[in-house]
Structure formats: C-alpha cells, structure tokens
Scaffold this motif. Sequence first.
Motif, short mmCIF file in Angstrom:
data_model
loop_
_atom_site.label_atom_id
_atom_site.label_comp_id
_atom_site.label_asym_id
_atom_site.label_seq_id
_atom_site.Cartn_x
_atom_site.Cartn_y
_atom_site.Cartn_z
N TYR A 76 76.24 51.62 40.86
CA TYR A 76 75.98 53.00 41.30
C TYR A 76 74.75 53.57 40.60
O TYR A 76 73.92 54.24 41.23
CB TYR A 76 77.20 53.86 41.01
CG TYR A 76 77.04 55.33 41.35
CD1 TYR A 76 77.04 55.75 42.68
CD2 TYR A 76 76.87 56.28 40.35
CE1 TYR A 76 76.89 57.10 43.00
CE2 TYR A 76 76.71 57.63 40.67
CZ TYR A 76 76.72 58.03 41.99
OH TYR A 76 76.56 59.36 42.30
N ASN A 77 74.64 53.29 39.31
CA ASN A 77 73.49 53.76 38.53
C ASN A 77 72.19 53.24 39.14
O ASN A 77 71.22 53.98 39.33
CB ASN A 77 73.63 53.30 37.08
CG ASN A 77 72.36 53.45 36.28
OD1 ASN A 77 71.92 54.55 36.00
ND2 ASN A 77 71.76 52.33 35.90
N GLU A 78 72.15 51.95 39.46
CA GLU A 78 70.94 51.35 40.04
C GLU A 78 70.63 51.95 41.41
O GLU A 78 69.47 52.26 41.72
CB GLU A 78 71.13 49.84 40.15
CG GLU A 78 69.90 49.11 40.66
CD GLU A 78 70.11 47.61 40.71
OE1 GLU A 78 69.29 46.86 40.17
OE2 GLU A 78 71.15 47.17 41.30
N TRP A 79 71.66 52.12 42.22
CA TRP A 79 71.49 52.69 43.56
C TRP A 79 70.91 54.10 43.49
O TRP A 79 69.95 54.42 44.19
CB TRP A 79 72.84 52.70 44.27
CG TRP A 79 72.87 53.34 45.62
CD1 TRP A 79 72.03 53.09 46.67
CD2 TRP A 79 73.78 54.35 46.07
NE1 TRP A 79 72.37 53.88 47.76
CE2 TRP A 79 73.45 54.65 47.42
CE3 TRP A 79 74.86 55.00 45.48
CZ2 TRP A 79 74.16 55.60 48.17
CZ3 TRP A 79 75.57 55.93 46.24
CH2 TRP A 79 75.21 56.23 47.55
N GLN A 80 71.47 54.91 42.62
CA GLN A 80 71.03 56.29 42.51
C GLN A 80 69.62 56.42 41.93
O GLN A 80 68.83 57.24 42.36
CB GLN A 80 72.02 57.10 41.68
CG GLN A 80 73.27 57.45 42.44
CD GLN A 80 72.97 58.28 43.69
OE1 GLN A 80 72.49 59.41 43.59
NE2 GLN A 80 73.23 57.72 44.87
N ASN A 81 69.29 55.61 40.94
CA ASN A 81 67.95 55.67 40.36
C ASN A 81 66.89 55.24 41.36
O ASN A 81 65.79 55.80 41.40
CB ASN A 81 67.88 54.80 39.10
CG ASN A 81 68.58 55.44 37.92
OD1 ASN A 81 68.65 56.65 37.81
ND2 ASN A 81 69.11 54.60 37.03
N THR A 82 67.22 54.25 42.18
CA THR A 82 66.29 53.82 43.23
C THR A 82 66.06 54.96 44.23
O THR A 82 64.91 55.21 44.64
CB THR A 82 66.85 52.58 43.95
OG1 THR A 82 67.02 51.52 43.01
CG2 THR A 82 65.89 52.12 45.05
N ALA A 83 67.13 55.65 44.58
CA ALA A 83 67.02 56.76 45.53
C ALA A 83 66.21 57.92 44.94
O ALA A 83 65.38 58.53 45.63
CB ALA A 83 68.41 57.24 45.94
N LEU A 84 66.44 58.23 43.67
CA LEU A 84 65.68 59.31 43.02
C LEU A 84 64.20 58.96 42.97
O LEU A 84 63.33 59.82 43.17
CB LEU A 84 66.22 59.57 41.61
CG LEU A 84 67.53 60.32 41.48
CD1 LEU A 84 67.85 60.54 40.01
CD2 LEU A 84 67.49 61.65 42.23
N GLY A 85 63.91 57.71 42.65
CA GLY A 85 62.51 57.29 42.59
C GLY A 85 61.82 57.42 43.93
O GLY A 85 60.66 57.86 44.00
N ALA A 86 62.53 57.08 45.00
CA ALA A 86 61.95 57.19 46.34
C ALA A 86 61.70 58.65 46.70
O ALA A 86 60.66 58.98 47.30
CB ALA A 86 62.89 56.55 47.36
N ALA A 87 62.62 59.53 46.35
CA ALA A 87 62.45 60.96 46.63
C ALA A 87 61.31 61.54 45.81
O ALA A 87 60.49 62.32 46.31
CB ALA A 87 63.75 61.71 46.35
#
Length: 231
Positions: free
Chosen positions: A77-88
């Motif tokens: 979950y941590n990896e998924w969310q950090n990837t999404a934040l980076g894209a945003a």
Amino acid sequence: MSGRPASTMLRFLCGERELGRSVPATRCRAVPGLPMLPCGKTVDIGAAPARNIRANTSLEGACAMVSVEFVREMARYNEWQNTALGAAAAALDSDALTRDRGAFFGSILATLNHLLWADRLWMSRLAGWEAPAGSMTENLSLCPTLACWAGDRARADGRIRLWAQRLRPANLRGDLVWYSGLQGKDIVKPIATCVTHMFNHQTHHRGQVHAMLTAAGAETAATDLVFMPEE
C-alpha cells in the motif's frame, strides 16, 4: 509462560547515528542466553533487526494484532500510494511544490522529504539500513527536486517490500530498543508497535500531501486500502 528464566533475551548491538548523536559501532552479536523465543521456536537471525532486540515474555498486546501478512499488505500500500502522489505532484511546477502551504513541514516537497527520511530512520532500526545523517529539520531538503525524490522513494519502497517479504512471525516479537534524539533517551517499545507506527506515520503525512496537492489543483488518485489493485 512459566519455566523460562527472566533473563532470557536476544540482543543485537550495532552502531547508530541519529539526529546528530553518534554511538560507537560494534559487530552485531547475539548475547548468550537466549537461543529460543517465548513461543519455544529457535531464533532465526537471518531477517532479524540490526538494533537492540529484547525478547518479550508476553505475546499479548501489540504483537498479537500484527502479522507478516499485514506488514506485507501495508508495504505494498505504501508503494502504491507514493507512486500515485508522485504522479499527481509531477503536474505542478517547482514553485508550487516548494511553496509554504501552512502544513506542519510547510510545503509538499518538504513533507515528502520528511517522510522519506523517517522511513529510512525506522528501517535502520528495524532492518539494519544505514541511518540517515542529520536531524529531522535538516532533512526537509533531502531531495531538492521531485525527480530526485521519486527515484529515492522508489528505491526505498522496493527495499521495504523486500524486507516485508522476508519477515517471519518471530521477527515481529519482542521489544525494540533505540536512542531517540527527540526524547533524549533510550526508548523501549514492542517491535510490532514500531512497525505499525511506521506505516501509520506514512499514512498521516501522505494525507497532508494529498490535501496540499488537491488545494494546488492537482488531480489525485484513490487512497482507499480496500481499492488497492491486486498484483
């Protein structure tokens, strides 16, 4: 849990640098006297943390609520969310990323840097990573650009997931002992509580970043754990 000597413990001693405090480095070693865990299983030190670990004679409390499956799910979950934040965040320019928005650490990038620094610090305690140099405030500029952060964040998240995959139930039992620069003293807490805190701390600060990104006009993705894509 009768029949075990009160002195039963397994301890690892390593050098550490935290918040400007240096501790002389020594070779990691197991203190004689505890080849067995409270459950009666033989200790496997292959995936054990490289800091002070003390066996806890009680398996109740924090360690009862944390499993290796939980840790692995939260690492993903941590990896998924950090990837999404980076894209945003990539949709914003440098000024928008570094503007003080009134959050605890000020800007989007500073908050992302704090979280990366804190994860490295906790993993130095839990898994023997090299502890980050400098204090909490000094590391708000850990990565000067979003691109720098994205690369370092991806590497850290990959290592956290690998650590989680290698965990065994025994590695989540006992107490973690570390020196806290913020508290100015040694702290003793159950390993399971510390692992839970690390993931909770991530979610807390990602929430701040998510709010700042939304206020800045960036398009953010889903954050619900129940909607995390299957691998």
